[in-house]
Design a protein around this motif. Structure first.
Motif, PDB file in Angstrom:
ATOM      1  N   MET A 125      22.152  37.019  39.388  1.00 56.52           N
ATOM      2  CA  MET A 125      22.721  38.065  38.402  1.00 56.52           C
ATOM      3  C   MET A 125      24.296  37.730  38.164  1.00 56.52           C
ATOM      4  O   MET A 125      25.123  38.527  38.109  1.00 56.52           O
ATOM      5  CB  MET A 125      22.700  39.414  38.846  1.00 56.52           C
ATOM      6  CG  MET A 125      21.240  40.017  38.887  1.00 56.52           C
ATOM      7  SD  MET A 125      21.005  41.755  39.415  1.00 56.52           S
ATOM      8  CE  MET A 125      21.600  42.567  37.810  1.00 56.52           C
ATOM      9  N   GLY A 126      24.242  36.257  38.000  1.00 59.65           N
ATOM     10  CA  GLY A 126      25.558  35.875  37.497  1.00 59.65           C
ATOM     11  C   GLY A 126      26.691  35.743  38.354  1.00 59.65           C
ATOM     12  O   GLY A 126      27.899  35.215  38.313  1.00 59.65           O
ATOM     13  N   LYS A 127      26.304  36.052  39.886  1.00 57.63           N
ATOM     14  CA  LYS A 127      27.217  35.620  40.972  1.00 57.63           C
ATOM     15  C   LYS A 127      26.687  34.407  41.810  1.00 57.63           C
ATOM     16  O   LYS A 127      25.531  34.188  42.055  1.00 57.63           O
ATOM     17  CB  LYS A 127      27.209  36.988  41.891  1.00 57.63           C
ATOM     18  CG  LYS A 127      28.068  36.751  43.225  1.00 57.63           C
ATOM     19  CD  LYS A 127      28.316  37.905  44.086  1.00 57.63           C
ATOM     20  CE  LYS A 127      29.196  37.890  44.938  1.00 57.63           C
ATOM     21  NZ  LYS A 127      29.276  39.286  45.779  1.00 57.63           N
ATOM     22  N   GLU A 128      27.595  33.390  41.963  1.00 58.22           N
ATOM     23  CA  GLU A 128      27.079  32.172  42.532  1.00 58.22           C
ATOM     24  C   GLU A 128      26.898  32.301  44.138  1.00 58.22           C
ATOM     25  O   GLU A 128      27.738  32.947  44.803  1.00 58.22           O
ATOM     26  CB  GLU A 128      28.197  31.196  42.248  1.00 58.22           C
ATOM     27  CG  GLU A 128      27.687  29.804  42.964  1.00 58.22           C
ATOM     28  CD  GLU A 128      28.745  28.788  42.808  1.00 58.22           C
ATOM     29  OE1 GLU A 128      28.807  27.728  41.962  1.00 58.22           O
ATOM     30  OE2 GLU A 128      29.802  28.692  43.563  1.00 58.22           O
ATOM     31  N   PHE A 129      25.884  31.661  44.573  1.00 62.39           N
ATOM     32  CA  PHE A 129      25.850  31.767  45.913  1.00 62.39           C
ATOM     33  C   PHE A 129      25.644  30.357  46.567  1.00 62.39           C
ATOM     34  O   PHE A 129      25.060  29.476  46.149  1.00 62.39           O
ATOM     35  CB  PHE A 129      24.176  32.217  46.219  1.00 62.39           C
ATOM     36  CG  PHE A 129      24.010  32.113  47.864  1.00 62.39           C
ATOM     37  CD1 PHE A 129      24.594  32.826  48.751  1.00 62.39           C
ATOM     38  CD2 PHE A 129      22.883  31.300  48.110  1.00 62.39           C
ATOM     39  CE1 PHE A 129      24.194  32.750  50.093  1.00 62.39           C
ATOM     40  CE2 PHE A 129      22.696  30.956  49.378  1.00 62.39           C
ATOM     41  CZ  PHE A 129      23.137  31.711  50.567  1.00 62.39           C
ATOM     42  N   ASP A 130      26.588  30.340  47.465  1.00 63.33           N
ATOM     43  CA  ASP A 130      26.793  28.930  48.187  1.00 63.33           C
ATOM     44  C   ASP A 130      26.457  29.156  49.895  1.00 63.33           C
ATOM     45  O   ASP A 130      27.300  29.778  50.230  1.00 63.33           O
ATOM     46  CB  ASP A 130      28.433  28.688  48.020  1.00 63.33           C
ATOM     47  CG  ASP A 130      28.623  27.164  48.668  1.00 63.33           C
ATOM     48  OD1 ASP A 130      27.916  26.626  49.461  1.00 63.33           O
ATOM     49  OD2 ASP A 130      29.900  26.711  48.274  1.00 63.33           O
ATOM     50  N   ALA A 131      25.588  28.352  50.020  1.00 66.56           N
ATOM     51  CA  ALA A 131      25.123  28.591  51.404  1.00 66.56           C
ATOM     52  C   ALA A 131      26.084  28.502  52.492  1.00 66.56           C
ATOM     53  O   ALA A 131      26.132  28.870  53.568  1.00 66.56           O
ATOM     54  CB  ALA A 131      23.987  27.907  51.758  1.00 66.56           C
ATOM     55  N   ALA A 132      27.369  27.542  52.142  1.00 65.72           N
ATOM     56  CA  ALA A 132      28.351  27.148  53.164  1.00 65.72           C
ATOM     57  C   ALA A 132      29.310  28.288  53.494  1.00 65.72           C
ATOM     58  O   ALA A 132      30.023  28.293  54.094  1.00 65.72           O
ATOM     59  CB  ALA A 132      29.157  25.855  52.466  1.00 65.72           C
ATOM     60  N   LYS A 133      29.228  29.512  52.341  1.00 63.20           N
ATOM     61  CA  LYS A 133      29.878  30.464  52.443  1.00 63.20           C
ATOM     62  C   LYS A 133      29.229  31.802  52.941  1.00 63.20           C
ATOM     63  O   LYS A 133      29.271  32.626  52.157  1.00 63.20           O
ATOM     64  CB  LYS A 133      30.958  30.747  51.236  1.00 63.20           C
ATOM     65  CG  LYS A 133      31.706  29.445  51.124  1.00 63.20           C
ATOM     66  CD  LYS A 133      32.384  29.644  49.707  1.00 63.20           C
ATOM     67  CE  LYS A 133      33.237  28.439  49.494  1.00 63.20           C
ATOM     68  NZ  LYS A 133      33.987  28.420  48.239  1.00 63.20           N
ATOM     69  N   ALA A 134      28.144  31.759  53.706  1.00 62.71           N
ATOM     70  CA  ALA A 134      27.033  32.670  53.817  1.00 62.71           C
ATOM     71  C   ALA A 134      27.624  33.905  54.294  1.00 62.71           C
ATOM     72  O   ALA A 134      27.313  35.288  53.689  1.00 62.71           O
ATOM     73  CB  ALA A 134      26.035  32.265  54.667  1.00 62.71           C
ATOM     74  N   GLU A 135      28.438  33.857  55.467  1.00 59.18           N
ATOM     75  CA  GLU A 135      28.897  35.184  55.811  1.00 59.18           C
ATOM     76  C   GLU A 135      30.031  35.924  55.057  1.00 59.18           C
ATOM     77  O   GLU A 135      29.848  36.995  54.941  1.00 59.18           O
ATOM     78  CB  GLU A 135      29.703  34.839  57.370  1.00 59.18           C
ATOM     79  CG  GLU A 135      30.004  36.041  58.264  1.00 59.18           C
ATOM     80  CD  GLU A 135      28.948  36.921  58.511  1.00 59.18           C
ATOM     81  OE1 GLU A 135      29.298  38.211  58.898  1.00 59.18           O
ATOM     82  OE2 GLU A 135      27.649  36.435  58.625  1.00 59.18           O
ATOM     83  N   GLN A 136      30.827  35.236  54.260  1.00 57.19           N
ATOM     84  CA  GLN A 136      31.679  35.716  53.444  1.00 57.19           C
ATOM     85  C   GLN A 136      30.727  36.369  52.077  1.00 57.19           C
ATOM     86  O   GLN A 136      31.241  37.440  51.576  1.00 57.19           O
ATOM     87  CB  GLN A 136      32.376  34.731  52.836  1.00 57.19           C
ATOM     88  CG  GLN A 136      33.342  35.031  51.726  1.00 57.19           C
ATOM     89  CD  GLN A 136      34.188  33.875  51.210  1.00 57.19           C
ATOM     90  OE1 GLN A 136      34.333  32.708  51.817  1.00 57.19           O
ATOM     91  NE2 GLN A 136      34.756  34.073  49.810  1.00 57.19           N
ATOM     92  N   TYR A 137      29.644  35.736  51.832  1.00 53.90           N
ATOM     93  CA  TYR A 137      28.916  36.390  50.718  1.00 53.90           C
ATOM     94  C   TYR A 137      28.271  37.636  51.115  1.00 53.90           C
ATOM     95  O   TYR A 137      28.176  38.563  50.632  1.00 53.90           O
ATOM     96  CB  TYR A 137      27.959  35.198  50.537  1.00 53.90           C
ATOM     97  CG  TYR A 137      26.776  35.654  49.350  1.00 53.90           C
ATOM     98  CD1 TYR A 137      27.093  35.509  47.935  1.00 53.90           C
ATOM     99  CD2 TYR A 137      25.667  36.150  49.474  1.00 53.90           C
ATOM    100  CE1 TYR A 137      26.261  35.906  47.042  1.00 53.90           C
ATOM    101  CE2 TYR A 137      24.783  36.500  48.619  1.00 53.90           C
ATOM    102  CZ  TYR A 137      24.996  36.181  47.428  1.00 53.90           C
ATOM    103  OH  TYR A 137      23.991  36.738  46.463  1.00 53.90           O
ATOM    104  N   ALA A 138      27.713  37.529  52.314  1.00 56.27           N
ATOM    105  CA  ALA A 138      27.060  38.938  52.863  1.00 56.27           C
ATOM    106  C   ALA A 138      28.049  40.060  52.934  1.00 56.27           C
ATOM    107  O   ALA A 138      27.564  41.304  52.870  1.00 56.27           O
ATOM    108  CB  ALA A 138      26.613  38.468  54.227  1.00 56.27           C
ATOM    109  N   LYS A 139      29.169  39.708  53.406  1.00 60.25           N
ATOM    110  CA  LYS A 139      30.130  40.815  53.231  1.00 60.25           C
ATOM    111  C   LYS A 139      31.019  41.139  52.177  1.00 60.25           C
ATOM    112  O   LYS A 139      31.839  41.937  52.013  1.00 60.25           O
ATOM    113  CB  LYS A 139      31.257  40.543  54.421  1.00 60.25           C
ATOM    114  CG  LYS A 139      30.589  40.398  55.768  1.00 60.25           C
ATOM    115  CD  LYS A 139      31.869  40.047  56.805  1.00 60.25           C
ATOM    116  CE  LYS A 139      31.362  39.755  58.313  1.00 60.25           C
ATOM    117  NZ  LYS A 139      32.142  39.502  59.257  1.00 60.25           N
ATOM    118  N   SER A 140      30.495  40.613  51.003  1.00 59.23           N
ATOM    119  CA  SER A 140      31.400  40.595  49.782  1.00 59.23           C
ATOM    120  C   SER A 140      30.854  41.752  48.718  1.00 59.23           C
ATOM    121  O   SER A 140      31.401  42.121  47.904  1.00 59.23           O
ATOM    122  CB  SER A 140      31.183  39.314  48.959  1.00 59.23           C
ATOM    123  OG  SER A 140      29.666  39.147  48.389  1.00 59.23           O
TER     124      SER A 140
END
Length: 467
Positions: A445-460
């Motif tokens: 949905m237009g938001k990039e997912f980078d597995a190297a920043k997984a924890e930051q992504y989960a909390k975003s």
């Protein structure tokens, strides 16, 4: 009646020893060597003929499962014309070559009689079609593909070793390995069965209420908690400002019961697997609101996998299974094969669905239930790559929605469960194109997912489980 060579004849001694039992002259030795070579060539030729006829017969039987229909067809057009027609759309020559190669490998298999579970949905297409089209037999395997009622039963039968391998929802092996919802039992994803191939289907009474911001209080069905269906629906609702835990009701419903529940008014919609989205349109009880490819184009859905214990105890059998599924996936990826595949998987033993419904799903030319005919060739596809970044994304959603508490070593779990190195190895063996890397980035949905920043992504995310 022509007597065909059986692969088991290879174990019989070739009685070439001189009857006198004495040492041979040089000339006799040369004569004997020539005789051995001639016999070996003969056996190879007979085995190839056996394999080729088996593949041809299997294809004709799969496409025309009723004996009477098959006989009438062959009488009407002749065997050579029938095989020429089939060869124009199916990779018969490649399948025959694989069958010949399998004959050399079958002797090393630890286990040949296998039970594989599946849920009757189009996501399982490669796993299912490998049985009637003979891909398992090519690898020396005798496989029973067993229709199963629901995902919890699939999980339990794998944990209890009633199935040797199975059709999984791709997050399931992660959850089972981590002990989420069951006793921790190490499981592995060998391949992704399908990408895309799901939809949000709504009751016709909501055809003029297409904005999810207005869906507060709605009831939705999903097939299982540890599913891409659950995670994608939660993601979609949250992006519209709804909390899926408090603003709507999510109910676990077996896929085969989703259309009936929609008709009865028990649910307002479902995010489920095909063919049931298209079946709701076919039965005029629902419309396709959104294909999940429009949430995440190329997202994984179902997987093929087994237990880590099975792989460790049966490495050669597992390799044979891998080759079978990868061969089926390669065939399923080619759009020109989709109508024939629909015919193969439609019968009662497999999906038990009208071919018209399966054709719409697999070809991507379909009615949406709102009076439109859509053409979306990649509505469903069959890329087998078990990308480890996909596993990491699933883990971030488990963390986001409270299925997992505390810290997660995302990369360690992903690499333990998703067998991308093995997938690449067996794809290379089959001369299939092998992509590079293990952690591609994705856009959801237009938001990039980078597995190297997984924890930051989960909390975003603003909307997530508290704590």
């Amino acid at each position: 009646m022509t007597e065909h060579f059986s692969p088991y004849d290879a174990d019989r001694p070739l009685m070439l020893k001189c009857s006198c039992g004495q040492d041979h002259s040089a000339a006799d030795h040369r004569h004997e060597a020539a005789a051995v070579e001639l016999r070996q060539r003969s056996l190879t030729s007979e085995f190839e003929a056996y394999s080729n006829e088996f593949i041809e017969a299997t294809l004709v039987k799969a496409l025309f499962p009723q004996d009477a229909v098959r006989r009438r067809f062959l009488r009407a057009v002749g065997k050579s014309t029938a095989l020429a027609a089939i060869s124009s759309v199916l990779p018969v020559a490649s399948m025959q070559a694989l069958a010949q190669d399998a004959g050399k490998k079958a002797g090393s298999l630890e286990k040949t009689n296998l039970r594989i579970g599946f849920i009757p949905i189009t996501c399982a297409t490669p796993l299912i079609m490998a049985q009637p089209l003979g891909f398992y037999k090519q690898q020396g395997l005798n496989v029973e593909v067993t229709k199963t009622a629901g995902w919890a039963l699939i999980r339990d039968k794998m944990i209890n070793k009633e199935y040797d391998a199975t059709h999984f929802l791709s997050p399931m092996p992660l959850a089972i390995s981590m002990g989420l919802g069951s006793n921790a039992t190490p499981m592995n994803v060998a391949t992704i069965q399908n990408i895309n191939g799901q939809a949000i289907t709504m009751s016709l009474k909501h055809k003029n209420n297409r904005d999810p911001k207005n869906w507060k209080g709605f009831k939705f069905a999903i097939p299982f908690e540890f599913s891409m269906h659950n995670f994608l629906l939660r993601y979609y609702l949250a992006e519209a400002g709804l909390n899926p835990d408090t603003d709507v009701q999510l109910r676990v419903v077996p896929p085969a019961e989703m259309v009936a529940n929609l008709r009865a008014g028990n649910i307002d919609g479902f995010l489920g697997p095909d063919p049931f989205n298209q079946r709701a349109v076919y039965e005029e009880v629902g419309f396709i609101h959104l294909l999940t490819k429009d949430i995440w184009n190329g997202h994984p859905c179902c997987a093929f996998g087994t237990s880590t214990e099975f792989i460790e105890k049966n490495p050669n059998t597992f390799a044979a299974l891998y080759r079978s599924i990868l061969t089926a996936a390669a065939m399923a990826r080619d759009p020109k094969n989709r109508e024939l595949i629909a015919r193969v998987i439609a019968p009662q033993a497999y999906l038990n669905q009208p071919e018209a419904v399966l054709n719409q799903v697999l070809t991507g030319k379909f009615a949406d239930g709102l009076g439109n005919i859509k053409t979306v060739p990649d509505r469903v596809d069959f890329d087998p790559m078990p990308w480890q970044s996909m596993a990491v994304w699933m883990l971030t959603q488990m963390k986001r929605w409270g299925y997992v508490k505390g810290d997660i070593n995302y990369k360690q779990i992903a690499e333990k469960v998703f067998l991308i190195t093995d997938a690449k190895k067996y794809m290379k063996e089959l001369h299939q194109k092998v992509p590079e890397g293990a952690y591609p980035k994705f856009s959801i949905m237009g938001k990039e997912f980078d597995a190297a920043k997984a924890e930051q992504y989960a909390k975003s995310f603003d909307i997530r489980k508290a704590g």
